[in-house]
Design a protein around this motif. Structure first.
Motif: not given
Lengths: 314, 995
Positions: B304-311
């Motif tokens: 899981i990438d940081e952008e996905t976590i944030e979204t």
């Protein structure tokens, strides 16, 4: 003399519902208790004696302590888990009733023919689709000609394919009259050809066995008749020496046998011996205590096939 | 004792919360994590002990965290510990131990669980390194245990799969439906003939699935702009239209992709090789707390990438925290008893919290009519029914919008493919892309005319169906029946044998691409779910063979093409099902099914068409036989009449041991110490004079538990009607269009809801043990037997040994034991069939367990049958391993059960190991002969795992040698090395029968 027929019915050791090694297809095998031979390597040590025996499986024992006081002879004592003095044991089997875990068991149940058949008939659908049936084994089923004959007839009446496994030591005329008409297949052991060695390792002379085999082999193969297959257990250093194999091949060639089975030694029986309290006559490092060497097996198989005898692994 | 101790834990708790709050407030960099796209993410999360010994809370508000020394009334969620001691244990627990505590009812969460997950997410920010090292430590400990288990195991299993593939049989062309395949077994073809498939497969196995936020993000975008409860103008949304319009936004705006080199365009996620869907309205919300630990957890770990976590954290999760099925259910029905039971894991799981729970939509409509044709049907329906009510108009309008959504996505795909074709330098690939582009300009709007068009249309619609509701089992149905007409007409156009051979190979490759598309996505699950469902894919089912609606032989060329693909690819998803009709389908076909099962080790599972059809006709005597003959196995094994039935087959997964334990304890569940059932009598006080008296108590407890379950499921059905109406599925299910009602509103021609009962063999054997030990043989008093259970048989070894060795078990061939099993299955089916669902249908009775047999075993105490506390039950209705050494006894006993008590099918798992002496062909023949006999006796279903114990032991410790070791859990297939250890051990404990 043990080879004479017994008129009473045998004790049944077990009816194995789904055997894969005792003939074609899915088979149920009836093990009868008692054998006229006394082979040192016998795979079913509990099948030698005719009478019942006490079986003890240490792994199953939960040390309930119930059996020790139940024994009227004082033959049992606690010993991680249990010591059985088989000389004292009178085979009353009171201890079996007291055992919650069935670690102690009576080997040898008295069962009428109908009861044996009732245990086998449910599996008939599987016999029918797989080309299987019932196998009578032992011990030695021909020791109980009358019972075996009745059982075979009852099985045939249910439409079940029959196979008799025999060591071959029987009265030929009685066999021909009582067994053959109801038997589809015979597996006969040809353990050792040399009479002296046979006597030494199996406890009896083999003249009659060889004669019986030769006669049956001659009669077999007719339309609607029975078939016969000789089998030899490969016991390292006892039955599988080069000389033994040569004499066996010679015997087969002399009688026109084109198809025979060899059974690799299976050391699992050593555990069984302990359970009936018999000390096997093999040193701890004896090769008979190991699984059979596949390379040796391949060589023997080749030896027979070079002479035109097809070998089945039975 | 408790009150004297109470101040201390209460102080401890408050101190802990205070220090955690302080840590946050000292880290201004973390404040941003409390701010979402829709404003501050505020929540008050309580912590309390059920014994009243402690209670405190944290308030997360406007970016600051405050500890409260009391429990505010308006808290959003609350973590409950059974006692203060559980609080202490929880503090030092690893994830593994915490999961066990949850399953054992020591901890649970009240209120809006998502807000607790939010708090967990924040706490993980502080203690991430710690969590990681604990996870590593646990994995290390497990590795050591696994090495011990594998010690001395034969390692020849490492090469076994390759060996089995080398001796493929040739088949004869005997089936009347086989027109083109000279050797239907396609024995000449090997993986080496399909470099494209080989590459895709290799990439799949080496790729760690990546979490996508696309689905949740686009829906959140839509609802933030257009409102969820009400539209921007303030009028309440009509559920069908809300669903359809949000779905349109999703489909029109999601990435339109084709994997490099693929024959099929369209992907589930932006990660074409292996991605994870997060559907926040069903169970995607549950992973909020674990977004930062997904990457290193032991089971089902993902990228899981940081952008996905944030979204997900800032945008999606806050929006769906209270707009998911589970929370909506609890709010609307005031936390009903059913939801309390559901959330404590011990007795009932409601699959509606996950998905619709299984149906096979009518893909044939898309292929034959195209979406345009279905649009025409809708227009005709509206034209012919001037009296149509508003719901009908809205429902049909929503269907149209949903189909437009699919068309819009297809158009985007075509544009993407065209762009890639232009940029492609390899002329061969450019040609392929041009053909795909041509197809995308035609289907699914227009009818398919070639096999390729049919498969592409099906794949796009399958993706759309999964994204519309829940990516869990819109199934493909009878794929061989659907595709044979196209295969046939394509071949009829070819002139030379060479062309035909090339076409057949191409068909294998095309279906192979479809398989790899199907297996390219998983659902994201939280760790406790992975405990329950590790290695469980979305698992689309494909059905083969059996009879046609007219009763004739349905086996055809495509049956064998699909079997070949199953053999070659050896995947856990799709979940393969073979129907076999004795007397109609050929021995050749059955043998091929067996061969594929032998080579793959675990698939397909095999159904007796006659028994399933008997079960369905027996229970539903008003359903026409030609419709029943269209049954397909969905989910695990459950029958669904393809394209006309909404069977919701997994609605209720019920632990059958729970009512037995409650009957032994006068309505109290002993593990939870929860007095939830009726008072049916006290064992200690001799309330059960006869065995039948006790059976009556068990029956009453079952009626109670199942009654609550039915009520809960019917409530959830209403929630689905409001929030997950699924107009696209509805457009593909008869008679939704003519009725003007979606599938959740009873639009389907046939409406049922499924129950499955878990632990049947353990329950039946336990009842047999009570009957024999207490009543028949009087070996023990009932009171003493109950004491033995309370002490988990410690100090009662003789009693346990006696029961285990003297009470015949189901599967032993003993008539009494089968009668007991019949009594249980009959009791359950009688009750279940009498219950009505929310769509005008009745409930169905099934006997499969997914992997709930391991979970429910863990939460159940010792059983009268001698089973120890926590041990797994047997899967499905499989007999105990110790019932008999003889496989035939098992087969015969299962075959004796009445099919009408099993109309939601069974899962009967048998682990068989062929005799080493048998050749490949002898093994296959023995298998098919054995299955035929079992079916002739009435057996309904069987699935073989053909892997020996040593191989499984070796695989536990050395997973690197066994990436694709396929096993059947209960109804679904998983890769053995990805399963939870409890399940691995359960599979190892299954009897290894000779064959």
């Amino acid at each position: 003399m043990a080879s004479e027929m017994r008129s009473g019915r045998p004790l049944i050791i077990d009816i194995k519902g789904n055997s894969l090694d005792d003939g074609p297809g899915t088979r149920s095998v009836v093990f009868m208790k008692g054998c006229p031979l006394n082979c040192v390597w016998c795979q079913n040590p509990e099948s030698k004696k005719i009478g019942p025996e006490l079986w003890f499986e240490a792994d199953k024992c939960v040390v309930s302590g119930g059996c020790i006081p139940a024994c009227p002879e004082g033959a049992l004592a606690a010993d991680e888990p249990l010591a059985i003095d088989r000389n004292k044991c009178s085979l009353c089997f009171d201890c079996v009733d007291a055992c919650p875990s069935t670690a102690l068991k009576r080997v040898g149940q008295d069962m009428p023919v109908e009861q044996v058949v009732a245990k086998i008939v449910p599996y008939k659908p599987f016999f029918d689709t797989t080309g299987g049936g019932a196998t009578l084994s032992g011990g030695e089923p021909t020791l109980f000609m009358e019972f075996t004959s009745q059982l075979l007839q009852a099985l045939k009446a249910e439409g079940i394919h029959t196979l008799v496994e025999t060591a071959g030591l029987f009265n030929f005329d009685a066999f021909a009259e009582m067994i053959l008409p109801h038997t589809d297949m015979i597996y006969m052991d040809m353990k050792i050809i040399d009479p002296e060695l046979h006597k030494r390792w199996c406890g009896v002379d083999n003249r009659r066995i060889k004669e019986n085999f030769a006669r049956l082999h001659k009669m077999a193969g007719g339309v609607g008749g029975f078939s016969i297959k000789p089998r030899t257990p490969l016991i390292p250093g006892i039955t599988d020496t080069d000389e033994m194999m040569a004499s066996l091949a010679e015997f087969y060639l002399a009688h026109g046998v084109k198809l025979a089975a060899l059974e690799k030694n299976n050391p699992i029986w050593f555990d069984k011996s302990e359970k009936v309290g018999v000390e096997p006559d093999f040193a701890a490092d004896d090769p008979a205590r190991s699984f059979y060497d596949n390379q040796r097996y391949g060589g023997i198989k080749q030896f027979f096939e070079d002479q035109g005898i097809t070998i089945l692994e039975s | 004792m408790q009150p004297a101790l109470s101040p201390k834990p209460a102080e401890q708790l408050y101190a802990l919360l205070s220090s955690t709050a302080e840590m946050f407030n000292e880290r201004p960099d973390l404040q941003d994590e409390m701010k979402g796209t829709q404003g501050w993410i505020n929540a008050t999360v309580g912590f309390r002990a059920a014994d009243g010994s402690m209670g405190a809370a944290v308030a997360i508000k406007q970016g600051s965290v405050t500890a409260l020394d009391h429990l505010p009334e308006d808290r959003d969620a609350c973590l409950v510990f059974r006692t203060a001691a559980d609080f202490n244990a929880f503090q030092s627990a690893s994830k593994d131990e915490a999961s066990k505590m949850i399953l054992k009812g020591r901890i649970w969460i009240e209120g809006t669980i998502a807000y607790y997950n939010y708090a967990e997410y924040l706490v993980n920010l502080l203690f991430l390194d710690q969590a990681k090292s604990v996870a590593e430590q646990t994995m290390h400990e497990h590795k050591l245990e696994n090495l011990r288990i594998a010690d001395g195991a034969d390692t020849s299993g490492r090469d076994e799969k390759a060996r089995r593939k080398t001796e493929r049989l040739r088949g004869e062309r005997v089936d009347p439906g086989v027109k083109w395949l000279e050797d239907p077994y396609l024995s000449e073809m090997g993986m080496e003939d399909f470099p494209r498939l080989e590459r895709f497969r290799r990439e799949l196995f080496k790729t760690k699935a990546q979490v996508s936020s696309e689905h949740g993000k686009l829906l959140t975008d839509f609802f933030v702009a257009n409102g969820y409860e009400t539209m921007p103008d303030g009028t309440p949304w009509e559920p069908n239209l809300r669903k359809a319009k949000s779905f349109y936004h999703l489909m029109a705006n999601r990435q339109a992709l084709i994997r490099q080199g693929d024959l099929l365009a369209g992907t589930y996620t932006p990660y074409p090789v292996f991605g994870l869907v997060n559907q926040p309205y069903t169970f995607g919300w549950q992973v909020w707390g674990e977004l930062r630990t997904l990457g290193f957890r032991e089971l089902d770990s993902y990228r899981i990438d940081e952008e996905t976590i944030e979204t997900l954290h800032k945008h999606v999760m806050p929006f769906f925290a209270t707009r998911n099925i589970q929370d909506l259910w609890k709010k609307q029905f005031d936390t009903p008893l059913a939801s309390q039971i559901h959330e404590r894991y011990f007795a009932v799981f409601y699959y509606k919290t996950v998905s619709h729970s299984q149906t096979t939509p009518g893909h044939v409509k898309v292929m034959k009519l195209g979406l345009d044709g279905i649009r025409g049907l809708i227009a005709d329906e509206l034209a012919n029914d001037p009296a149509a009510d508003q719901e009908k108009k809205d429902t049909l309008e929503a269907m149209k919008i949903s189909m437009d959504a699919v068309s819009s996505y297809t158009k985007n795909l075509a544009a993407q493919v065209s762009k890639e074709a232009e940029a492609e330098s390899d002329p061969a690939r450019r040609g392929e892309l041009a053909e795909i582009h041509r197809i995308l300009c035609k289907v699914p709007d227009q009818p398919a005319e070639t096999l390729y068009e049919a498969v592409q249309a099906m794949w796009i619609v399958h993706v759309a169906l999964g994204l519309e509701s829940s990516d869990d089992g819109p199934h493909l149905g009878r794929l061989d029946q659907l595709l044979q007409p196209y295969f046939d007409s394509d071949l009829a156009k070819l002139e030379t044998d060479q062309e035909r051979q090339a076409y057949i190979k191409r068909a294998v490759e095309l279906i192979g691409c479809l398989y790899l598309r199907l297996s390219s996505h998983y659902n994201i699950t939280m760790e406790i779910t992975s405990w329950m469902n590790s290695g469980g894919p979305p698992s689309t089912t494909i059905n083969l063979g059996g009879v046609a609606p007219d009763g004739g032989d349905a086996v055809n060329d495509m049956t064998y093409v699909i079997l070949k693909v199953t053999e070659l690819l050896n995947l856990n998803d799709p979940n393969m099902h073979a129907r076999f009709m004795p007397g109609v389908n050929s021995e050749t076909y059955l043998k091929r099914v067996c061969e594929v099962n032998y080579i793959t080790g675990a698939t397909p599972c095999i159904h007796n068409d006659a028994a399933v059809i008997d079960a369905l006709t027996g229970v539903n005597n008003d359903w026409p036989l030609e419709d029943i003959r269209e049954w397909t196995a969905v989910g695990c094994v459950e029958p669904c009449l393809s394209g006309m039935h909404f069977p919701a087959t997994g609605s209720i997964e019920l632990n059958l041991m729970a009512p037995l334990e409650m009957a032994l304890n006068n309505g109290v569940h002993p593990l939870l110490e929860w007095a939830l059932g009726p008072q049916t009598g006290k064992v200690e006080e001799g309330d059960f004079e006869t065995f039948d008296d006790f059976m009556e108590a068990f029956t009453r407890q079952y009626h109670f538990l199942c009654g609550v379950s039915v009520e809960g499921n019917n409530q959830l059905g209403q929630i689905h009607q409001q929030h997950m109406p699924s107009p696209l599925i509805s457009a593909l299910v008869d008679d939704c269009i003519s009725k003007g009602r979606g599938i959740t509103r009873g639009g389907a021609r046939y409406n049922t809801s499924g129950v499955t009962s878990i632990g049947m063999a353990d329950v039946a054997d336990s009842l047999s043990a009570i009957k024999k030990a207490v009543y028949d043989d009087k070996k023990v008093s009932f009171k003493e037997l109950k004491e033995a259970l309370t002490y988990n048989f410690e100090g009662y070894k003789n009693l346990r040994a006696w029961i285990q060795n003297h009470v015949p078990k189901f599967g032993s061939g003993d008539p009494g034991a089968v009668d007991m099993a019949q009594r249980v299955t009959g009791m359950v089916a009688d009750y279940v069939h009498g219950q009505q669902n929310y769509r005008g249908g009745h409930y169905t009775s099934g006997w499969w367990s997914m992997n709930y047999h391991a979970i429910y075993g863990r939460v159940s105490g010792a059983s009268p049958s001698g089973r120890l506390a926590g041990e797994a039950f047997t899967p499905g209705l499989t007999p105990q391993a110790s019932a008999s050494k003889n496989l035939l006894d098992n087969l015969l006993d299962v075959a004796k059960l009445d099919p009408t008590t099993m109309d939601n099918n069974i899962a009967f798992n048998v682990r068989v190991v062929p005799s080493a002496k048998d050749s490949h062909e002898q093994t296959i023949t023995r298998m098919s002969d054995t299955i035929r006999a079992y079916f002739e006796q009435g057996g309904m279903q069987v699935q073989f795992i053909m892997i020996n114990t040593d191989t499984l032991r070796d695989a536990m410790a050395h997973p690197e040698y066994y990436p694709d070791l396929l096993v059947r859990i209960s109804g679904y297939c998983g890769y053995f090395t990805k399963l939870h250890r409890d399940l691995q051990l359960e599979i190892i404990r299954r009897n290894e029968y000779g064959l």
